[in-house]
Design an enzyme around this catalytic site. Structure first.
Site, PDB file in Angstrom:
ATOM      1  CB  CYS A  93       4.101   1.677   7.682  1.00  0.00           C
ATOM      2  SG  CYS A  93       2.895   2.852   8.300  1.00  0.00           S
ATOM      3  CG  HIS A 149       2.879  -2.605   7.857  1.00  0.00           C
ATOM      4  ND1 HIS A 149       2.604  -1.268   7.709  1.00  0.00           N
ATOM      5  CD2 HIS A 149       2.144  -3.246   6.895  1.00  0.00           C
ATOM      6  CE1 HIS A 149       1.748  -1.095   6.730  1.00  0.00           C
ATOM      7  NE2 HIS A 149       1.450  -2.280   6.224  1.00  0.00           N
TER       8      HIS A 149
END
Length: 554
Positions: A93, A149
């Site tokens: 991610c 993130h």
């Protein structure tokens, strides 16, 4: 030797999933027809940019790659646009998101290792200029909806401080799709839904996140004028675990015995519908004709969580093709070669310079980018300016036991995890990660069963692999022993890249990050004034020491 990638299947009918028609009449929030602006329909010089990032979608998990999961919207948009069939991202991610937003490899931002954990005092380094910041410079309105993130330990790391006019979404890598709570470890739990810089308690109605994010996108488009360029970054949480989906999306997938695959299918069906609704909103509010829609997964699928990368090797978190080769396409009325397939080399860092150039922005000479402007490659079918990709060099990942400088011909320590692509060739060193092929029948029972997987036992001491990806996209034939000169060339290229690397940023967890100390919410905990007090305190202590020393000397 395998010579080609998967062929696409024919399109599935939109009607089978009960999707709305692809209308284009511009209406207000209540359905009232709106007057068209002067010149509406005629392309404006600065296009609206809509970047849709899916989370953990496997390479096979789209209709046109042969999936049993129905994705009529993605199939239609891709078929009418340009499919990217030689498109690469990062295996996890944070790395993919950081490279998208900066146009730089991980080795140039210090984020070479793993992901940013919720309890780490870490974020995308503040000295990196971001894509939304560059777009704002040339008049774009910038909005982010979904998963960030990229770190949040201090306020300066938040999306609204990194170039976005507004942010609605989560700061962490995962969480409950309905309650938006996330536990990082036992007792370290908190709420993770934000509206700009504050917890979005008042905006949380318990709606499934994929649908909630889509509603927010619709609101943004309804309230914004299509006469002003907009950058919408929609980073859906789906189809990342936990595997949750509203009941009605299971309707077509009850025949899938594997519970994880069935849930994953339902989540992907909901995501496909969400993309349809975003496209309808673009048409309804007058953006579509001057828009560029980019769709991408952030990494490969995770078979243990329902994802499939077949026939590619490996999975999320690895540098095999199954971890880094992604589903991707561009859909836009502004494309010259619509309905085509691009097999040129494209990497996620390329979006930064490509989109800034399309927006008529300027890229500062002192910004050392790793991405290339690939718009002509996509739109007109020209050759890609990209000839190589540094997949990564991770100096602190677990070293391969049998790796050595000798195995790397004195050029490279093969204990280090690294991967690089140069033209047709791909080289991996160290420990590349889980290396099985997981065929569709592996999902026929309780979980991807190792008995169904195709496994290869490498000879002891193996720490270097070489593949011709063009001829062998499934990485079945290791050519490292046959072509030692090619291995040496790629090792030298790795060594050259490594000389430009910055130190790894991967700090230990900070106990002050506990949401219990922040009103039960995950959020910035590092206070600048605390740092200043400590700094002042240490300066004072140093001053006292100096005075004492002076007295002694006197």
């Amino acid at each position: 030797m395998v010579a080609a990638v998967l062929a696409g299947l024919s399109l599935l009918s939109l009607l089978t999933c009960g999707y709305l028609a692809w209308g284009s009449r511009r209406t207000g929030p209540g359905g009232t027809p709106l007057a068209e602006e002067p010149g509406a329909g005629a392309p404006r010089s600065q296009p609206h940019i809509i970047f849709i990032l899916a989370d953990d979608q496997g390479f096979r998990d789209v209709g046109y790659h042969g999936s049993e999961i129905r994705t009529p919207t993605l199939d239609k948009l891709a078929a009418e646009g340009v499919k990217l069939e030689n498109y690469y991202v990062q295996p996890m991610c944070t790395p993919s998101r950081s490279q998208l937003i900066t146009g730089k490899y991980q080795i140039h931002t210090g984020l070479q290792h793993s992901i940013i954990r919720p309890t780490q005092p870490n974020c995308l380094p503040l000295d990196n200029v971001t894509l939304p910041q560059k777009l704002k410079e040339v008049g774009y309105s910038t909005h982010m909806v979904g998963k960030w993130h990229l770190g949040f330990y201090r306020r300066e790391c938040m999306p609204t401080q990194r170039g976005f006019d507004s942010f609605f979404g989560s700061l962490l890598g995962s969480g409950d799709y309905y309650t938006h709570f996330k536990c990082d470890s036992p007792g370290i739990c908190g709420y993770d839904l934000y509206e700009n810089d504050n917890a979005a308690w008042d905006h949380d109605t318990g709606i499934y996140s994929t649908q909630m994010y889509t509603q927010k996108v619709q609101q943004i488009l309804a309230s914004h004028s299509p006469g002003k360029p907009i950058f919408l970054y929609i980073a859906y949480q789906a189809v990342h675990s936990p595997l949750q989906a509203p009941g009605r999306y299971f309707e077509h997938y009850r025949s899938i015995n594997n519970i994880n695959r069935r849930r994953y299918a339902a989540m992907l069906a909901c995501l496909d519908e969400a993309v349809n609704n975003v496209t309808l909103a673009l048409k309804k509010y007058g953006y579509y004709e001057n828009s560029i829609i980019i769709y991408s997964s952030d990494n490969g699928g995770q078979p243990m969580a329902g994802g499939s990368n077949w026939p590619l090797r490996g999975s999320k978190g690895t540098y095999w093709e199954g971890g880094i080769r992604a589903v991707g396409f561009v859909h836009s009325p502004l494309l010259k070669n619509k309905g085509s397939v691009c097999k040129e080399l494209v990497h996620i860092t390329d979006w930064f310079p490509t989109l800034i150039t399309l927006a008529e922005g300027q890229i500062d000479e002192d910004i050392q980018l790793d991405g290339y402007d690939i718009w002509e490659t996509i739109s007109e079918g020209r050759r890609s300016p990209r000839v190589d990709i540094l997949h990564n060099i991770d100096p602190i990942y677990t070293k391969a036991k049998n790796g050595s400088w000798a195995a790397g011909y004195g050029i490279w320590n093969t204990a280090i995890q690294s991967a690089i692509r140069v033209n047709h060739w791909k080289l991996l060193t160290g420990n590349p990660g889980y290396s099985d092929w997981v065929p569709p029948q592996a999902f026929s029972n309780a979980g991807p069963n190792r008995w169904h997987n195709e496994r290869v036992s490498w000879s002891a001491g193996k720490t270097v692999w070489l593949f011709n990806i063009t001829a062998d996209p499934y990485e079945r034939v290791d050519l490292s022993a046959r072509y030692p000169d090619v291995v040496k060339q790629l090792l030298r290229r790795l060594s050259q890249f490594n000389k430009t690397a910055v130190p790894v940023r991967y700090p230990p967890k900070d106990p002050r990050s506990n949401p219990k100390l922040n009103g039960g919410v995950w959020g910035p905990w590092f206070k600048e004034d605390e740092k200043k007090k400590k700094s002042d305190k240490s300066k004072g202590a140093n001053k006292q020491k100096k005075n004492k020393n002076k007295k002694k000397a006197n």
